[in-house]
Write a protein that holds these residues in place. Structure first.
Motif, mmCIF file in Angstrom:
data_model
loop_
_atom_site.group_PDB
_atom_site.id
_atom_site.type_symbol
_atom_site.label_atom_id
_atom_site.label_comp_id
_atom_site.label_asym_id
_atom_site.label_seq_id
_atom_site.Cartn_x
_atom_site.Cartn_y
_atom_site.Cartn_z
ATOM 1 N N UNK A 111 -3.861 0.302 -2.281
ATOM 2 C CA UNK A 111 -4.526 -0.737 -3.068
ATOM 3 C C UNK A 111 -5.440 -1.583 -2.190
ATOM 4 N N UNK A 112 -5.022 -1.841 -0.970
ATOM 5 C CA UNK A 112 -5.896 -2.571 -0.035
ATOM 6 C C UNK A 112 -7.108 -1.740 0.327
ATOM 7 N N UNK A 113 -6.934 -0.424 0.449
ATOM 8 C CA UNK A 113 -8.039 0.486 0.712
ATOM 9 C C UNK A 113 -9.077 0.388 -0.408
ATOM 10 N N UNK A 114 -8.607 0.366 -1.654
ATOM 11 C CA UNK A 114 -9.504 0.243 -2.806
ATOM 12 C C UNK A 114 -10.267 -1.077 -2.735
ATOM 13 N N UNK A 115 -9.588 -2.161 -2.447
ATOM 14 C CA UNK A 115 -10.273 -3.456 -2.349
ATOM 15 C C UNK A 115 -11.264 -3.468 -1.187
ATOM 16 N N UNK A 116 -10.912 -2.838 -0.073
ATOM 17 C CA UNK A 116 -11.806 -2.726 1.076
ATOM 18 C C UNK A 116 -13.102 -2.014 0.672
ATOM 19 N N UNK A 117 -12.951 -0.894 -0.015
ATOM 20 C CA UNK A 117 -14.122 -0.131 -0.448
ATOM 21 C C UNK A 117 -14.958 -0.945 -1.439
ATOM 22 N N UNK A 118 -14.303 -1.506 -2.444
ATOM 23 C CA UNK A 118 -15.016 -2.258 -3.486
ATOM 24 C C UNK A 118 -15.814 -3.417 -2.886
ATOM 25 N N UNK A 119 -15.264 -4.078 -1.888
ATOM 26 C CA UNK A 119 -15.944 -5.220 -1.278
ATOM 27 C C UNK A 119 -17.192 -4.797 -0.509
ATOM 28 N N UNK A 120 -17.232 -3.566 -0.012
ATOM 29 C CA UNK A 120 -18.347 -3.103 0.804
ATOM 30 C C UNK A 120 -19.321 -2.204 0.039
ATOM 31 N N UNK A 147 4.414 -1.767 -4.595
ATOM 32 C CA UNK A 147 4.450 -2.651 -5.753
ATOM 33 C C UNK A 147 5.422 -2.083 -6.790
ATOM 34 N N UNK A 148 5.951 -2.941 -7.627
ATOM 35 C CA UNK A 148 6.809 -2.493 -8.727
ATOM 36 C C UNK A 148 5.989 -1.753 -9.777
ATOM 37 N N UNK A 149 4.734 -2.159 -9.942
ATOM 38 C CA UNK A 149 3.810 -1.520 -10.880
ATOM 39 C C UNK A 149 2.440 -1.500 -10.223
ATOM 40 N N UNK A 150 1.499 -0.776 -10.820
ATOM 41 C CA UNK A 150 0.149 -0.722 -10.258
ATOM 42 C C UNK A 150 -0.404 -2.131 -10.096
ATOM 43 N N UNK A 151 -1.086 -2.346 -8.979
ATOM 44 C CA UNK A 151 -1.661 -3.664 -8.766
ATOM 45 C C UNK A 151 -2.720 -3.934 -9.817
ATOM 46 N N UNK A 152 -2.856 -5.186 -10.201
ATOM 47 C CA UNK A 152 -3.831 -5.586 -11.218
ATOM 48 C C UNK A 152 -5.055 -6.141 -10.497
ATOM 49 N N UNK A 153 -6.194 -5.437 -10.608
ATOM 50 C CA UNK A 153 -7.401 -5.905 -9.929
ATOM 51 C C UNK A 153 -8.004 -7.110 -10.640
#
Length: 140
Positions: A25-34, A124-130
């Motif tokens: 999930x952090x990887x996804x946020x890293x990509x989205x930010x760049x 996470x208990x469930x998928x992270x909510x973006x």
């Protein structure tokens, strides 16, 4: 693996990831930010769309061992997926040079992290909510 006519995937620049994995999930946020051009979209393997994509590529949705990206009509896995995505981001084209490292070595390191990702980074208990901006780029 090349996506051919018999198993063509209709969407391009889609990243499949483990939505309950903190690291992923952090990887996804890293990509989205760049990803200033908003080229990539994301789907968690736990979503209906992500499960279908995973199954199409032979990834077990219940125990995913890799992320994947469909880019230019080709599906990439493990270290190839990560390097393909990074090399498309502004300022990260240098990541292409990492392909000189032999694929078996790159994938061995990738697999080591993937096998231990929950223990090292958490789950996470469930998928992270973006947030709303990222949610617009998520395919469910």
């Amino acid at each position: 693996m090349t996506v051919g006519a018999s198993n063509a995937w209709p969407d391009d620049d889609v990243i499949l990831y483990d939505g309950v994995c903190v690291f992923c999930s952090r990887w996804v946020r890293f990509i989205a930010a760049r990803d200033v051009n908003r080229r990539f979209r994301f789907t968690a393997v736990q979503s209906a769309y992500g499960t279908r994509l995973a199954q199409a590529f032979g990834i077990d949705p219940a125990d995913p061992d890799t992320n994947a990206v469909v880019h230019g009509g080709i599906a990439y896995f493990k270290s190839d997926a990560a390097l393909t995505v990074l090399s498309q981001l502004p300022g990260w084209q240098w990541a292409r040079v990492l392909r000189i490292v032999p694929k078996p070595l790159r994938d061995a390191v990738y697999s080591l992290v993937a096998r231990n990702r929950y223990r090292i980074f958490g789950k996470y208990e469930a998928c992270f909510v973006p947030d709303a901006e990222l949610r617009a780029r998520v395919i469910e």
